[in-house]
Design a protein around this motif. Structure first.
Motif, short mmCIF file in Angstrom:
data_model
loop_
_atom_site.label_atom_id
_atom_site.label_comp_id
_atom_site.label_asym_id
_atom_site.label_seq_id
_atom_site.Cartn_x
_atom_site.Cartn_y
_atom_site.Cartn_z
N LEU A 13 -9.76 3.41 -1.86
CA LEU A 13 -8.97 2.18 -1.83
C LEU A 13 -9.43 1.31 -2.96
N LYS A 21 -8.03 -4.46 1.91
CA LYS A 21 -8.43 -3.04 1.86
C LYS A 21 -9.14 -2.62 3.16
N LEU A 85 -5.18 4.74 -2.92
CA LEU A 85 -4.26 3.70 -2.49
C LEU A 85 -4.67 2.49 -3.32
N HIS A 102 -1.19 8.42 -6.81
CA HIS A 102 -1.41 7.02 -6.42
C HIS A 102 -0.22 6.51 -5.62
N ILE A 103 -0.49 5.69 -4.64
CA ILE A 103 0.57 4.91 -4.00
C ILE A 103 0.22 3.44 -4.16
N LEU A 105 0.44 -0.32 -2.86
CA LEU A 105 0.69 -1.00 -1.60
C LEU A 105 0.90 -2.49 -1.81
N ASN A 107 0.46 -5.23 0.45
CA ASN A 107 -0.02 -5.47 1.82
C ASN A 107 0.31 -6.90 2.27
N THR A 137 3.26 -2.97 3.24
CA THR A 137 2.41 -2.64 4.39
C THR A 137 1.87 -3.90 5.06
N ALA A 148 1.28 5.55 4.59
CA ALA A 148 0.58 5.61 3.30
C ALA A 148 -0.40 6.78 3.29
N PHE A 149 -1.21 6.88 4.33
CA PHE A 149 -2.20 7.96 4.36
C PHE A 149 -1.54 9.33 4.52
N LEU A 152 -0.02 10.51 1.16
CA LEU A 152 -1.05 11.03 0.25
C LEU A 152 -1.55 12.39 0.72
#
Ligand code: GDP
Ligand code: MG
Length: 160
Positions: A13, A21, A85, A102-103, A105, A107, A137, A148-149, A152
């Protein structure tokens, strides 16, 4: 016994302090929003195991306070990461190379009144930087955290 798995992936992260995070990882691993996340000291990792297509996929999820002062910690953090992430793209590209997935986020999407990134800006940024996707998110209400997880893990599962 007890520790067999088919795949082990290290996911990091990355992002500025206070973006969420630690809350994000906690939400994923415990299913709850922990209001009182302590500030992360150094580096921490949590193990979470998923099942994908009948295989056991173990995720080693690394979280950091991003304390740039501790160079040795930072180096160890990025080394051998399979995916990220991300909120702070430049740092990851510099240290891991271009080619891990990569994503991006966005948040705290539960706080829409104080929105700092529009979804189209997020999507656009993710596309420009060759990231897999942009997800809005919330560690607080849980929106898109598992997604997200899983995204990936599925991507890694396909490539390895
Ligand atoms: P870190 O420094 O990036 O690890 O951020 P933390 O996880 O410690 O979170 C920083 C602050 O933002 C804390 O007060 C959290 O309770 C809050 N926070 C984290 N995620 C969310 C979220 O999705 N929504 C809201 N409303 N607050 C969040
Ligand atoms: Mg933290």
């Amino acid at each position: 016994m007890g520790d067999s798995y088919d795949y082990l992936f290290k996911i990091i992260l990355v992002g500025d302090g206070e973006v969420g995070k630690t809350s994000f990882v906690k939400r994923f691993t415990t299913g709850h929003f922990h209001r009182d996340c302590k500030m992360t000291i150094g580096v921490d990792f949590t193990i979470q195991t998923l099942q994908l297509d009948g295989k056991i996929v173990k995720l080693e999820i690394w979280d950091t306070a991003g304390q740039e002062r501790f160079r040795s910690i930072v180096t160890r953090y990025y080394r051998d990461a399979h995916a990220a992430l991300v909120i702070w793209i430049n740092e990851v590209k510099m240290k891991c190379g271009e080619d891990i997935p990569h994503i991006l986020l966005g948040n705290k999407c539960d706080k829409l009144s104080s929105r700092t990134v529009s979804s189209s800006d997020g999507e656009c940024f993710a596309r420009q930087h060759d990231m897999m996707s942009f997800l809005e998110t919330s560690a607080k209400d849980g929106r898109n955290v598992d997604d997200a997880f899983y995204k990936l893990a599925q991507e890694l599962f396909r490539t390895y």
